[in-house]
Design a protein around this motif. Structure first.
Motif, mmCIF file in Angstrom:
data_model
loop_
_atom_site.group_PDB
_atom_site.id
_atom_site.type_symbol
_atom_site.label_atom_id
_atom_site.label_comp_id
_atom_site.label_asym_id
_atom_site.label_seq_id
_atom_site.Cartn_x
_atom_site.Cartn_y
_atom_site.Cartn_z
ATOM 1 N N LEU A 153 1.678 10.580 -13.630
ATOM 2 C CA LEU A 153 2.294 9.361 -14.153
ATOM 3 C C LEU A 153 3.732 9.307 -13.657
ATOM 4 O O LEU A 153 4.559 10.117 -14.064
ATOM 5 C CB LEU A 153 2.238 9.375 -15.687
ATOM 6 C CG LEU A 153 2.654 8.117 -16.432
ATOM 7 C CD1 LEU A 153 1.679 6.985 -16.147
ATOM 8 C CD2 LEU A 153 2.728 8.389 -17.932
ATOM 9 N N VAL A 154 4.025 8.351 -12.770
ATOM 10 C CA VAL A 154 5.335 8.295 -12.129
ATOM 11 C C VAL A 154 5.935 6.896 -12.295
ATOM 12 O O VAL A 154 5.259 5.897 -12.009
ATOM 13 C CB VAL A 154 5.226 8.638 -10.620
ATOM 14 C CG1 VAL A 154 6.593 8.577 -9.963
ATOM 15 C CG2 VAL A 154 4.597 10.009 -10.437
ATOM 16 N N PRO A 155 7.202 6.787 -12.746
ATOM 17 C CA PRO A 155 7.846 5.464 -12.843
ATOM 18 C C PRO A 155 7.932 4.824 -11.456
ATOM 19 O O PRO A 155 8.358 5.460 -10.491
ATOM 20 C CB PRO A 155 9.246 5.784 -13.387
ATOM 21 C CG PRO A 155 9.114 7.126 -14.029
ATOM 22 C CD PRO A 155 8.069 7.861 -13.244
ATOM 23 N N SER A 156 7.499 3.571 -11.365
ATOM 24 C CA SER A 156 7.474 2.897 -10.066
ATOM 25 C C SER A 156 8.488 1.764 -9.982
ATOM 26 O O SER A 156 9.144 1.596 -8.957
ATOM 27 C CB SER A 156 6.066 2.360 -9.777
ATOM 28 O OG SER A 156 5.653 1.487 -10.822
ATOM 29 N N SER A 157 8.631 0.969 -11.033
ATOM 30 C CA SER A 157 9.584 -0.137 -11.019
ATOM 31 C C SER A 157 9.834 -0.611 -12.442
ATOM 32 O O SER A 157 9.162 -0.177 -13.382
ATOM 33 C CB SER A 157 9.063 -1.298 -10.158
ATOM 34 O OG SER A 157 7.845 -1.797 -10.695
ATOM 35 N N ARG A 158 10.805 -1.503 -12.560
ATOM 36 C CA ARG A 158 11.173 -2.050 -13.861
ATOM 37 C C ARG A 158 11.400 -3.542 -13.706
ATOM 38 O O ARG A 158 12.200 -3.969 -12.861
ATOM 39 C CB ARG A 158 12.430 -1.347 -14.391
ATOM 40 C CG ARG A 158 12.820 -1.731 -15.806
ATOM 41 C CD ARG A 158 14.024 -0.896 -16.238
ATOM 42 N NE ARG A 158 14.487 -1.227 -17.572
ATOM 43 C CZ ARG A 158 14.018 -0.683 -18.688
ATOM 44 N NH1 ARG A 158 13.041 0.218 -18.613
ATOM 45 N NH2 ARG A 158 14.486 -1.013 -19.866
ATOM 46 N N ILE A 159 10.705 -4.330 -14.501
ATOM 47 C CA ILE A 159 10.831 -5.790 -14.445
ATOM 48 C C ILE A 159 11.807 -6.234 -15.540
ATOM 49 O O ILE A 159 11.577 -6.000 -16.728
ATOM 50 C CB ILE A 159 9.471 -6.478 -14.657
ATOM 51 C CG1 ILE A 159 8.469 -6.024 -13.599
ATOM 52 C CG2 ILE A 159 9.633 -7.989 -14.630
ATOM 53 C CD1 ILE A 159 7.062 -6.551 -13.824
ATOM 54 N N THR A 160 12.904 -6.846 -15.116
ATOM 55 C CA THR A 160 13.875 -7.392 -16.074
ATOM 56 C C THR A 160 13.475 -8.818 -16.426
ATOM 57 O O THR A 160 13.203 -9.635 -15.539
ATOM 58 C CB THR A 160 15.289 -7.369 -15.480
ATOM 59 O OG1 THR A 160 15.621 -6.017 -15.131
ATOM 60 C CG2 THR A 160 16.301 -7.887 -16.480
ATOM 61 N N LEU A 161 13.421 -9.116 -17.715
ATOM 62 C CA LEU A 161 12.928 -10.402 -18.203
ATOM 63 C C LEU A 161 14.082 -11.242 -18.760
ATOM 64 O O LEU A 161 15.088 -10.702 -19.226
ATOM 65 C CB LEU A 161 11.885 -10.178 -19.298
ATOM 66 C CG LEU A 161 10.685 -9.300 -18.924
ATOM 67 C CD1 LEU A 161 9.845 -8.992 -20.152
ATOM 68 C CD2 LEU A 161 9.844 -9.975 -17.848
ATOM 69 N N PRO A 162 13.925 -12.562 -18.753
ATOM 70 C CA PRO A 162 14.978 -13.428 -19.316
ATOM 71 C C PRO A 162 15.046 -13.387 -20.843
ATOM 72 O O PRO A 162 16.068 -13.727 -21.427
ATOM 73 C CB PRO A 162 14.588 -14.818 -18.823
ATOM 74 C CG PRO A 162 13.115 -14.741 -18.587
ATOM 75 C CD PRO A 162 12.851 -13.338 -18.123
ATOM 76 N N HIS A 163 13.937 -12.981 -21.476
ATOM 77 C CA HIS A 163 13.884 -12.889 -22.934
ATOM 78 C C HIS A 163 13.066 -11.649 -23.311
ATOM 79 O O HIS A 163 12.333 -11.101 -22.492
ATOM 80 C CB HIS A 163 13.251 -14.143 -23.557
ATOM 81 C CG HIS A 163 13.923 -15.418 -23.151
ATOM 82 N ND1 HIS A 163 15.076 -15.882 -23.736
ATOM 83 C CD2 HIS A 163 13.595 -16.333 -22.193
ATOM 84 C CE1 HIS A 163 15.437 -17.013 -23.174
ATOM 85 N NE2 HIS A 163 14.552 -17.317 -22.232
ATOM 86 N N CYS A 164 13.181 -11.250 -24.558
ATOM 87 C CA CYS A 164 12.372 -10.123 -25.025
ATOM 88 C C CYS A 164 10.896 -10.512 -25.028
ATOM 89 O O CYS A 164 10.535 -11.606 -25.488
ATOM 90 C CB CYS A 164 12.800 -9.702 -26.435
ATOM 91 S SG CYS A 164 14.383 -8.846 -26.485
ATOM 92 N N PRO A 165 10.021 -9.658 -24.536
ATOM 93 C CA PRO A 165 8.594 -9.980 -24.538
ATOM 94 C C PRO A 165 7.971 -9.734 -25.914
ATOM 95 O O PRO A 165 8.411 -8.860 -26.660
ATOM 96 C CB PRO A 165 8.026 -9.012 -23.499
ATOM 97 C CG PRO A 165 8.942 -7.830 -23.565
ATOM 98 C CD PRO A 165 10.305 -8.364 -23.890
ATOM 99 N N GLN A 166 6.957 -10.509 -26.210
ATOM 100 C CA GLN A 166 6.198 -10.292 -27.434
ATOM 101 C C GLN A 166 4.907 -9.531 -27.166
ATOM 102 O O GLN A 166 4.440 -8.790 -28.015
ATOM 103 C CB GLN A 166 5.889 -11.634 -28.106
ATOM 104 C CG GLN A 166 7.116 -12.306 -28.676
ATOM 105 C CD GLN A 166 6.769 -13.477 -29.562
ATOM 106 O OE1 GLN A 166 5.861 -14.247 -29.272
ATOM 107 N NE2 GLN A 166 7.484 -13.630 -30.651
ATOM 108 N N ASP A 167 4.331 -9.732 -25.992
ATOM 109 C CA ASP A 167 3.131 -8.987 -25.621
ATOM 110 C C ASP A 167 2.893 -9.178 -24.130
ATOM 111 O O ASP A 167 3.544 -10.025 -23.483
ATOM 112 C CB ASP A 167 1.916 -9.466 -26.425
ATOM 113 C CG ASP A 167 0.774 -8.461 -26.401
ATOM 114 O OD1 ASP A 167 1.033 -7.279 -26.112
ATOM 115 O OD2 ASP A 167 -0.377 -8.851 -26.641
#
Length: 419
Positions: free
Chosen positions: A283-297
């Motif tokens: 299990l290896v971190p690959s990327s991170r998606i930054t969002l405009p708002h907090c996600p609910q699901d």
């Protein structure tokens, strides 16, 4: 509870009292189920006083959990009025049955054979409801001593895996749940999410209120890997929230079994991991998606696209696809526009929670530091005792000196003459 999922080519979203299903490929009418207009509980139901004999407040029909069967032909939801509603999704949506659970539920899971539906409730019990006999009452399967927060079944239907508030993950035999295969122990807070990744039937992913993601070989209870999500990026979206803990609230795996997405509470980002059975670090971190708002699901669809439900009425959804440059927002797909437009009429009347209300904050155990108070009281007690005995010794010394003086005076005066 706001949630999203896929059921074949249907995109499903739940929020407040409504479930909305939209076909992403064909021009078909959306299916809407409103719990507030659903069948009401009969007054003479045997489970009316099942919560200990006391009167309990009436629910407000909010959806607490939903699940989709492995084939995508069935779906189920439960609400805080204790309904358990079973749907058939193909060839068209149809409500098969409405049954009643003993206590409010936290998680649902279909068996791989799709012959039973397991529900986990707040009292720590798991009930099995028949899918083949949709009017049959549920049967108690197993129980924990703590509130259950997640449940899943292994692809072979051999084991049922449950997670509770007391940091425990239990692996039990489905046919004989009293026979416990193993425990997966290592989390320091409640376990809030479980997932067996696609294509890796021997592994289990778990997320917790301690902000970690762990990979297990569940049959032996061996912890293969652990990631602290705080070390991979900012765990909260504002300075004011940095003092609060951020729980893992959702783990999703792409159908090809290569990508795992992790969502944390009050974090305006999704952490992506790569999953490789042959690599040294599986299990290896690959990327991170930054969002405009907090996600609910969030959820993956059958085409490995990541759908993220936002906590904002103006921006309901984002869809991300994997390109050579990483995960990118794709607003050009017709399915995205179709789903967004179909959801807007149902969601516009609802207030966004703005990430202010935590779903898990009440689950954290409060540790009271009463040692300092105890030590202060002990010191005060010792001082009072020393003062008390000091006064006694002083008084005794004074009395002794007076008695000695009297004796000395008597000796100096000598014997008194008799009269």
């Amino acid at each position: 509870m706001a949630a999203v999922g896929t059921c074949g080519e249907w995109f499903i979203s739940t929020r407040d009292k409504k479930l909305v299903a939209i076909h992403t490929k064909q021009d078909r009418e959306a299916f809407v189920f409103d719990c507030s207009a659903a069948e009401k509980k009969p007054m003479d139901t045997e489970t009316d006083n099942s919560d200990g004999g006391g009167s309990e407040e009436t629910g407000n029909d909010k959806i607490l959990a939903f699940a989709v069967s492995p084939s995508g032909n069935l779906a189920a939801l439960t609400d805080d009025t204790k309904r358990l509603v079973l749907f058939r999704c193909e060839p068209s949506w149809q409500c098969i049955s409405t049954r009643w659970v003993v206590r409010r539920c936290t998680s649902l899971a279909f068996s791989r054979a799709e012959d039973e539906l397991l529900v986990a409730d707040k009292s720590g019990d798991v009930y099995s409801f028949s899918v083949l006999e949709p009017q049959k009452d549920g049967e108690l399967k197993l129980g924990h001593l703590s509130m259950l927060l997640a449940i899943t079944l292994t692809p072979s239907d051999k084991y049922v895996i449950t997670a509770d508030r007391d940091e425990k993950i239990r692996v039990s035999h489905l046919k004989s749940p009293y026979n416990i295969q193993s425990f997966c122990l290592g989390h320091r807070e409640f376990v809030s999410a479980l997932l067996i990744p696609s294509g890796h039937p021997q592994w289990l992913l778990s997320g917790s209120g301690d902000g970690t993601l762990k990979l297990w070989e569940y049959e032996s209870g061996c912890n293969l890997q652990s990631w602290d999500l705080e070390e991979l990026g900012d765990t909260v979206s504002s300075e004011a929230e940095k003092q609060k803990k951020s729980a893992v609230c959702r783990i999703a795996c792409s159908p090809d079994g290569r990508h795992v997405a992790v969502q944390c509470e009050r974090v305006a980002a999704v952490q992506l991991f790569g999953l490789d059975q042959e690599a040294e670090e599986r299990l290896v971190p690959s990327s991170r998606i930054t969002l405009p708002h907090c996600p609910q699901d969030m959820t993956f669809d059958p085409e490995n696209r990541l759908w993220v439900l936002m906590d904002c009425r103006d921006v309901l959804l984002h869809v991300y696809i994997l390109t050579q440059d990483g995960w990118e927002f794709d607003a050009e797909k017709p399915e995205f526009n179709k789903v967004t437009e179909a959801l807007k009429p149902h969601w516009e009347a609802l207030q966004a929670s703005a990430g202010a209300e935590s779903r898990f904050q009440h689950l954290y155990k409060v540790n009271y530091d009463n040692m300092s108070s105890y030590m202060q009281k002990k010191q005060l007690r010792l001082e009072q005792q020393q003062s008390h005995w000091g006064k006694k010794r002083a008084a005794k010394a004074t009395n002794g000196a007076a008695e000695k003086k009297v004796k000395e005076n008597v000796l100096e005066a000598g014997p008194q003459p008799s009269t």
